[in-house]
Design a protein around this motif. Structure first.
Motif, PDB file in Angstrom:
ATOM      1  N   LEU A  51       0.838  -1.185   0.000  1.00  0.00           N
ATOM      2  CA  LEU A  51       0.000   0.000   0.000  1.00  0.00           C
ATOM      3  C   LEU A  51       0.879   1.243   0.000  1.00  0.00           C
ATOM      4  O   LEU A  51       1.873   1.303   0.726  1.00  0.00           O
ATOM      5  N   GLN A  91      -2.765   6.119  -2.781  1.00  0.00           N
ATOM      6  CA  GLN A  91      -3.526   4.884  -2.908  1.00  0.00           C
ATOM      7  C   GLN A  91      -4.330   4.834  -4.205  1.00  0.00           C
ATOM      8  O   GLN A  91      -4.787   3.770  -4.608  1.00  0.00           O
ATOM      9  N   ASN A  94      -2.737   2.278  -6.080  1.00  0.00           N
ATOM     10  CA  ASN A  94      -3.171   0.934  -5.696  1.00  0.00           C
ATOM     11  C   ASN A  94      -4.512   0.574  -6.343  1.00  0.00           C
ATOM     12  O   ASN A  94      -4.737  -0.575  -6.735  1.00  0.00           O
ATOM     13  N   ASP A  99      -5.044  -3.478  -6.857  1.00  0.00           N
ATOM     14  CA  ASP A  99      -4.861  -3.996  -5.501  1.00  0.00           C
ATOM     15  C   ASP A  99      -6.006  -3.579  -4.582  1.00  0.00           C
ATOM     16  O   ASP A  99      -6.309  -4.255  -3.609  1.00  0.00           O
TER      17      ASP A  99
END
Length: 184
Positions: A51, A91, A94, A99
């Protein structure tokens, strides 16, 4: 279908917010010398992933759940990042790579065994973790593992596109706090 929205919104977000991200990176270099923080988290089907966040604590801070972190380890700039939720911007990467989702249960650390047990029991790991969700807008953090897992499971059971957009808008416009460092 949410994956398409996640990909599109994270890509657009990264493009539109790139000037802000660059400024925050430069300030972060001045603040800690290492503006991006990578931490292993538990993802969909309990698969680990890295992360990304803007660093808000000193470099040598122990890797623990936020509610267990020492408040003195937060830098002044890091405090601003946390209060403004700008520490979460990386993020979007991500989310872009798959993810995470924009909406889902917050990903936990691999050493949060009680939370892992509670989430596993309730099927929470069947979906991608998210940047925001029901627990975040209700200000439920990882210090209450059973309540968090129950709330995550409730969100999953009731999830629809209206909730997807509702949680995003609530988070963007100030509702929710995510995990907070407890003051001594």
């Amino acid at each position: 279908m949410t994956r398409i929205f996640d990909f599109f919104f994270s890509l657009i977000g990264l493009i539109l917010l790139s000037p802000l991200i660059i400024v925050l990176l430069l300030i972060g270099i001045w603040d800690t010398g290492s503006p991006i923080f990578w931490q292993e988290r538990v993802g969909k089907n309990q698969k680990p992933f890295m992360l990304a966040k803007f660093r808000s604590m000193h470099i040598n801070t122990q890797s623990v759940a936020t509610h267990l972190a020492n408040p003195n380890s937060i830098t002044p700039f890091g405090s601003f990042l946390r209060k403004s939720k700008l520490d979460e911007l990386p993020q979007l990467w991500n989310v872009l790579v798959g993810d995470m989702s924009l909406v889902g249960p917050r990903p936990n650390l691999p050493n949060q065994h009680e939370l892992i047990k509670e989430r596993k029991k309730r099927g929470v790991y069947a979906i991608r973790p998210g940047i925001t969700g029901l627990a975040q807008v209700q200000k439920i953090d990882m210090s209450t593992p059973e309540l968090l897992a129950v709330t995550d499971a409730q969100m999953i059971a009731e999830f629809n596109f209206i909730y997807y957009f509702k949680f995003i808008f609530m988070t963007v416009f100030g509702k929710g706090s995510g995990d907070r460092v407890r003051k001594g």
